[in-house]
Design a protein around this motif. Structure first.
Motif, short mmCIF file in Angstrom:
data_model
loop_
_atom_site.label_atom_id
_atom_site.label_comp_id
_atom_site.label_asym_id
_atom_site.label_seq_id
_atom_site.Cartn_x
_atom_site.Cartn_y
_atom_site.Cartn_z
N ARG A 1 0.85 -1.20 0.00
CA ARG A 1 0.00 0.00 0.00
C ARG A 1 0.89 1.25 0.00
O ARG A 1 1.83 1.34 0.78
CB ARG A 1 -0.92 0.00 1.21
N GLY A 2 0.51 2.21 -0.84
CA GLY A 2 1.30 3.42 -0.95
C GLY A 2 1.05 4.43 0.14
O GLY A 2 1.61 5.53 0.11
N TRP A 3 0.25 4.11 1.09
CA TRP A 3 -0.04 4.94 2.25
C TRP A 3 -0.04 4.05 3.49
O TRP A 3 -0.17 2.84 3.39
CB TRP A 3 -1.40 5.63 2.10
N ASP A 4 0.11 4.65 4.63
CA ASP A 4 0.06 3.91 5.89
C ASP A 4 -1.34 4.07 6.48
O ASP A 4 -1.72 5.18 6.86
CB ASP A 4 1.11 4.44 6.86
N PRO A 5 -2.15 3.01 6.54
CA PRO A 5 -3.50 3.13 7.11
C PRO A 5 -3.51 3.67 8.54
O PRO A 5 -4.51 4.25 8.97
CB PRO A 5 -4.03 1.69 7.06
N ALA A 6 -2.40 3.52 9.25
CA ALA A 6 -2.32 4.02 10.63
C ALA A 6 -1.95 5.49 10.69
O ALA A 6 -1.91 6.08 11.78
CB ALA A 6 -1.32 3.20 11.42
N GLY A 7 -1.67 6.09 9.52
CA GLY A 7 -1.36 7.52 9.49
C GLY A 7 0.11 7.87 9.48
O GLY A 7 0.47 9.05 9.47
N GLY A 8 0.97 6.88 9.43
CA GLY A 8 2.41 7.14 9.38
C GLY A 8 2.90 7.24 7.94
O GLY A 8 2.19 7.72 7.06
#
Length: 264
Positions: A112-119
């Motif tokens: 995933r190109g983003w961190d679902p946890a916000g990092g």
């Protein structure tokens, strides 16, 4: 003479600091080399030994197949699927057409190109004859910016460095460029609205300096034609005869090309 130990200590501190920085940059960069010389891109349905196969599935999704048979799908989503189950999928989440919460069984790695946890998403994968790393970028959203919400994924395969810009919303910093490394092939969104405007996207290509540019994220023919007109002085135009092309480093063009691959 009394100050010599202090100077020695300062020099030692500098050496340690530099050593700690250099490996991170080297590890982040793609290991491929941008080729030169009078070469052509081979357009074919099946690749020669050592080549990488790229099939445009549509929108921002490509099926990348390595010489050893590793299958990768970029911007994997629920609307567009490859005819085969990939080993690796990459995603961005600016819109549902760039990611999926329902990955098919058999996929070994989900990047995933983003961190679902916000990092900050950090990927560095080596699988058989493929190496993949990501370079986080930002996403503009209503009311502000979501930092590190997108990733450029870099695929080191068949001695080529291939970058998929994802849902890029801004030009690149020197740090981004250092993390990308020397890129041979770029998959670039050209819609000019949902991602970056066309003038700035062309500036991104000037920054990266790839030998081959593959357009994606095409919404209308009129908008796409505008992009081709704007970039015409920088790149020779080549149109593939089918959805699949085979690329090898030894056949990269001397003059940079924009390679248009039909999605259907």
């Amino acid at each position: 003479m009394a100050t010599l130990p202090l100077i020695t200590r300062l020099i030692w501190v500098c050496i340690v600091a530099i050593a700690s920085i250099i490996p991170s940059v080297a590890q982040a960069a793609c290991t491929g080399v941008v080729a030169g010389g009078p070469r052509l891109v081979r357009l074919a349905a099946a690749g020669p030994e050592g080549g990488v196969s790229i099939t445009f599935l549509g929108h921002a999704s490509f099926l990348i197949e390595s010489p050893a048979g590793v299958r990768i799908v970029t911007d994997y989503n629920d609307s567009i699927r490859a005819p085969v189950t990939p080993d690796i999928v990459t995603m961005n989440n600016a819109h549902p057409t760039h990611y999926s919460e329902s990955v098919e069984p058999g996929v070994k790695y989900i990047l995933r190109g983003w961190d679902p946890a916000g990092g900050v998403a950090t990927h560095r994968l080596e699988y058989r004859d493929v190496r993949i790393h990501n370079v986080p970028t930002n996403v503009r959203e209503l009311g502000g910016t979501r930092y590190n919400g997108n990733s450029i994924f870099v695929f080191d395969v068949a001695d080529l460095c291939i970058a998929h810009l994802g849902h890029l919303h801004h030009t690149l910093t020197p740090s981004h460029l250092a993390d990308l490394g020397a890129i041979d092939v770029v998959m670039v969104p050209v819609d000019g609205a949902w991602t970056l405007n066309q003038e700035d996207m062309i500036e991104v290509l000037r920054q990266i300096k790839p030998k081959i540019v593959i357009p994606m994220h095409i919404f209308t023919q009129a908008t796409f034609d505008k992009f081709l007109t704007k970039i015409g002085d920088l790149y020779a135009l080549r149109r593939a005869g089918g959805r699949t092309v085979i690329l090898t480093r030894s056949e990269l063009p001397e003059k940079a090309e924009i390679l248009v691959i039909p999605s259907g």
